[in-house]
Design a protein around this motif. Structure first.
Motif, PDB file in Angstrom:
ATOM      1  N   ILE A 159       0.836  -1.206   0.000  1.00 36.19           N
ATOM      2  CA  ILE A 159       0.000   0.000   0.000  1.00 36.19           C
ATOM      3  C   ILE A 159       0.871   1.256   0.000  1.00 36.19           C
ATOM      4  CG2 ILE A 159      -1.502   1.404   1.472  1.00 36.19           C
ATOM      5  CD1 ILE A 159      -3.144  -0.537   0.042  1.00 36.19           C
ATOM      6  N   ILE A 160       1.842   1.307   0.938  1.00 38.72           N
ATOM      7  CA  ILE A 160       2.675   2.508   1.066  1.00 38.72           C
ATOM      8  C   ILE A 160       3.529   2.695  -0.184  1.00 38.72           C
ATOM      9  CG2 ILE A 160       4.377   3.700   2.500  1.00 38.72           C
ATOM     10  CD1 ILE A 160       3.526   1.944   4.821  1.00 38.72           C
ATOM     11  N   SER A 161       3.968   1.605  -0.791  1.00 37.89           N
ATOM     12  CA  SER A 161       4.843   1.704  -1.957  1.00 37.89           C
ATOM     13  C   SER A 161       4.118   2.266  -3.172  1.00 37.89           C
ATOM     14  CB  SER A 161       5.426   0.323  -2.290  1.00 37.89           C
ATOM     15  OG  SER A 161       6.203  -0.162  -1.207  1.00 37.89           O
ATOM     16  N   LYS A 162       2.795   2.234  -3.169  1.00 34.41           N
ATOM     17  CA  LYS A 162       2.022   2.746  -4.307  1.00 34.41           C
ATOM     18  C   LYS A 162       1.892   4.262  -4.289  1.00 34.41           C
ATOM     19  CE  LYS A 162      -0.885  -1.349  -4.998  1.00 34.41           C
ATOM     20  NZ  LYS A 162      -2.268  -1.869  -4.972  1.00 34.41           N
ATOM     21  N   ILE A 163       2.047   4.868  -3.120  1.00 34.67           N
ATOM     22  CA  ILE A 163       1.769   6.304  -3.001  1.00 34.67           C
ATOM     23  C   ILE A 163       3.013   7.126  -3.329  1.00 34.67           C
ATOM     24  CG2 ILE A 163      -0.061   5.928  -1.315  1.00 34.67           C
ATOM     25  CD1 ILE A 163       1.835   6.706   0.886  1.00 34.67           C
ATOM     26  N   TYR A 195      -5.435  12.898  -3.032  1.00 40.36           N
ATOM     27  CA  TYR A 195      -4.600  12.004  -3.849  1.00 40.36           C
ATOM     28  C   TYR A 195      -4.992  10.541  -3.621  1.00 40.36           C
ATOM     29  CZ  TYR A 195      -0.401   9.416  -5.267  1.00 40.36           C
ATOM     30  OH  TYR A 195       0.464   8.510  -5.825  1.00 40.36           O
ATOM     31  N   LEU A 196      -5.193  10.148  -2.353  1.00 38.80           N
ATOM     32  CA  LEU A 196      -5.552   8.764  -2.044  1.00 38.80           C
ATOM     33  C   LEU A 196      -6.912   8.392  -2.619  1.00 38.80           C
ATOM     34  CD1 LEU A 196      -4.419   8.467   1.695  1.00 38.80           C
ATOM     35  CD2 LEU A 196      -3.282   7.511  -0.294  1.00 38.80           C
ATOM     36  N   HIS A 197      -7.854   9.338  -2.566  1.00 36.92           N
ATOM     37  CA  HIS A 197      -9.232   9.034  -2.975  1.00 36.92           C
ATOM     38  C   HIS A 197      -9.447   9.099  -4.490  1.00 36.92           C
ATOM     39  CE1 HIS A 197     -11.108   9.995   1.232  1.00 36.92           C
ATOM     40  NE2 HIS A 197     -10.229   9.029   1.266  1.00 36.92           N
ATOM     41  N   TYR A 198      -8.678   9.948  -5.193  1.00 37.42           N
ATOM     42  CA  TYR A 198      -9.006  10.218  -6.596  1.00 37.42           C
ATOM     43  C   TYR A 198      -7.878   9.950  -7.591  1.00 37.42           C
ATOM     44  CZ  TYR A 198     -12.998  12.559  -4.472  1.00 37.42           C
ATOM     45  OH  TYR A 198     -14.109  12.830  -3.744  1.00 37.42           O
ATOM     46  N   GLU A 199      -6.634   9.993  -7.142  1.00 34.42           N
ATOM     47  CA  GLU A 199      -5.535   9.879  -8.087  1.00 34.42           C
ATOM     48  C   GLU A 199      -4.910   8.493  -8.121  1.00 34.42           C
ATOM     49  OE1 GLU A 199      -2.764  13.142  -8.126  1.00 34.42           O
ATOM     50  OE2 GLU A 199      -4.202  14.448  -7.093  1.00 34.42           O
TER      51      GLU A 199
END
Length: 603
Positions: free
Chosen positions: A340-344, A409-413
């Motif tokens: 999860i963290i690596s995706k952001i 960013y988390l919700h839409y991008e």
């Protein structure tokens, strides 16, 4: 049920009355040890650049007196605020001859009641008898075992501290009233120093290990014992042969064990996607970075782990989080969090620098996450500061906007979207420029692009969890928006989401709605920012109220909230006031929902 409520209502009053009768405002602690113990005073003689470190040092130094008080009276804390104020004054008087600035004690301890007995502190524990009854002989066993002897050995010291953290975590996970893991861990340290360890509260190893007091170099006692040679030359050949056989068997056993543990480590590594970009650290690198995970390197702890400050070989400062409760959580959760963290990739989200796994017979399996170090700590810490160190209006505004941008960013991008599920002041970290970064994705979950919500096991922190999520497990992007609204109201008012020192206090949302409906919105603002732009600050409060509305349909999306905050769109008329969240029946339902998930209260 009515009897239970009556008991919890009158019990704190009864205890307070007994303490008042039995105590006076004089301080029962002799702080003369402050001038004689070999503690490192350097951090407090020029604390301008690192006041947080100085305050942590003074807190641990004050705990020596509390440990002595516990040993003499069986009480963990002081009887009343008057006594606490007197003790802090005496504490400062003993610091003055050491050239410690007289303003540090009131700055580090702005609230004397933090050392006063309170039934809402750590499951209502007041005395050592309460502690032993609440914790139980089985759970306190490791603490007695690891903390009862010589602690100069780093491994034994680490095991003692880990046992205290585990007891604190187990206590908060079993008892929903044990809201503050930090306070429970402080109680565990006091208990270990005053009751368990026979060396005494002012022993070097007790202070340096259990109470985490930074000592001057060379102060620790050299207690190594010289082993005398008792065997004669006549038996050396026979003994050497026996030793060689034993060594070979141990070597072969250790070799097989190492193969087994390496297989465990490789299995975890292979479970993490290869394209995550996370660097794999060896545990020896992290040991060097943290002085073998010294207590002095600890900068925070919570129910699910402890965080160390470390310095890598290239000079980079990092925060290293060690996960706890690995017996009950599989490696699937660790791998999922890494993925999860690596995706952001966003400047307002704390990125993962690397991770580390290890497994051996001595310490079992250990799991670490490595991040960039945030020198200004958490938003929760910054909101607790007083005087000239309080957050300014521009800083508060920018922090709110930073968190909103990270959430957007988390919700839409990202596809599918990510729901954080644990947005709170302690999970918002501040870098050297006071820019905010949302952290701790241990509870984050990926949403679904083809449905507006899904049902999941409730997770989060009491006080920040949206009502529909706490009651029914209904998770949407509006769940994060609710928590974000609570954070806005905390930042604007300087008030905690729940006042842990006053069990009758309303939730922050009810308090804000009452003031705004009465036309007293300016009373919501923290005193330190009341000279700021009133209309703009009023807009931020209204957005916080909309985001934290109890009715999910009336909340804006995070994108809409961000536009309102930036002034790009008008704020709609405030809807009718929701059902007060401070209502007893509502609080009982919310608490019951979180009890099923085993989550903690707001810090």
């Amino acid at each position: 049920m009515e009897k239970t409520h009556v008991t919890f209502f009158f019990l704190p009053l009864l205890i307070t009355s007994l303490f008042t009768i039995a105590s006076s405002s004089s301080c029962p602690i002799n702080f003369s040890y402050v001038q004689t113990l070999p503690w490192d005073t350097s951090t407090c003689r020029n604390p301008i650049h690192d006041q947080q470190h100085c305050c942590q040092t003074l807190t641990t130094l004050f705990h020596v007196g509390l440990a002595q008080h516990l040993k003499q009276t069986s009480f963990f804390q002081l009887p009343n605020q008057s006594t606490s104020s007197t003790c802090l004054s005496n504490f400062q008087a003993n610091l003055t001859p050491l050239s410690i600035n007289s303003s540090l004690v009131p700055s580090c301890f702005p609230n004397p009641s933090m050392f006063v007995t309170n039934m809402s502190t750590c499951a209502g524990i007041v005395t050592t008898q309460d502690w032993e009854q609440k914790v139980g002989s089985v759970r306190v066993g490791p603490l007695r075992s690891f903390c009862s002897g010589e602690l100069s050995d780093q491994t034994r010291c680490h095991n003692c501290v880990a046992a205290g953290l585990k007891v604190a975590f187990q206590l908060t996970s079993v008892d929903p009233n044990a809201s503050d893991v930090n306070q429970c861990f402080s109680f565990a340290s006091l208990y270990a120093a005053a009751v368990v360890n026979p060396q005494g509260t002012t022993d070097d190893t007790t202070m340096g290990c259990i109470l985490n007091i930074p000592l001057t170099k060379g102060s620790s006692k050299n207690r190594g014992k010289v082993v005398k040679v008792v065997f004669t030359v006549l038996g050396c050949v026979i003994i050497a042969f026996v030793v060689m056989v034993i060594i070979y068997r141990k070597w072969d056993k250790r070799r097989k064990e190492n193969v087994y543990h390496r297989e465990i480590e490789n299995g975890v590594r292979n479970s993490v996607l290869s394209n995550t970009g996370a660097k794999w650290f060896h545990v020896s690198e992290l040991e060097r970075a943290t002085d073998r995970f010294s207590r002095r390197s600890v900068v925070g702890q919570g129910g699910d782990g402890v965080v160390y400050k470390g310095k890598l070989s290239d000079g980079t400062l990092v925060a290293i989080k060690e996960n706890f409760d690995l017996e009950n959580k599989g490696d699937e959760e660790f791998c999922y969090e890494v993925e999860i963290i690596s995706k952001i990739r966003h400047r307002n989200l704390l990125a993962l620098r690397g991770c580390c796994i290890s497994s051996d017979n001595m310490k079992g399996k250990r799991r670490f996450l490595v991040y960039d170090f945030m020198p200004n700590g958490s938003l929760c810490y910054q909101l607790s500061l007083g005087g000239a160190n309080r957050l300014t209006w521009p800083q508060r505004k920018n922090i709110i906007l930073d968190v909103a941008k990270g959430l957007a960013y988390l919700h839409y991008e990202i596809k599918p979207p990510i729901y954080h599920r644990d947005i709170k002041a302690t999970n918002i970290l501040l870098d050297s420029k006071m820019s905010a970064k949302l952290a701790d994705f241990g509870l984050a979950r990926e949403g679904s692009e083809d449905q507006s919500h899904f049902t999941t096991r409730v997770a989060g922190t009491y006080g920040y969890v949206a009502p529909e999520y706490a009651l029914y497990g209904q998770l949407t992007d509006k769940s994060d928006v609710y928590s974000f609204g609570i954070v806005i109201l905390e930042i604007m008012s300087g008030r905690k989401v729940l006042d842990s020192l006053n069990s009758s206090a309303d939730a922050i949302t009810d308090w804000v709605w009452t003031l705004v409906e009465s036309g007293k919105v300016e009373d919501v603002f923290d005193e330190s920012i009341r000279e700021g732009p009133e209309k703009m600050m009023e807009r931020f409060v209204h957005v916080g109220m909309l985001c934290a509305h109890a009715v999910m349909a009336l909340r804006p999306s995070i994108a809409e909230a961000l536009k309102m905050l930036e002034g790009d769109t008008e704020i709609p008329k405030l809807p009718d006031r929701p059902v007060p969240l401070g209502h007893a029946s509502f609080q009982s339902s919310l608490l019951h929902g979180l009890q099923r998930s085993g989550r903690s209260m707001a810090c």
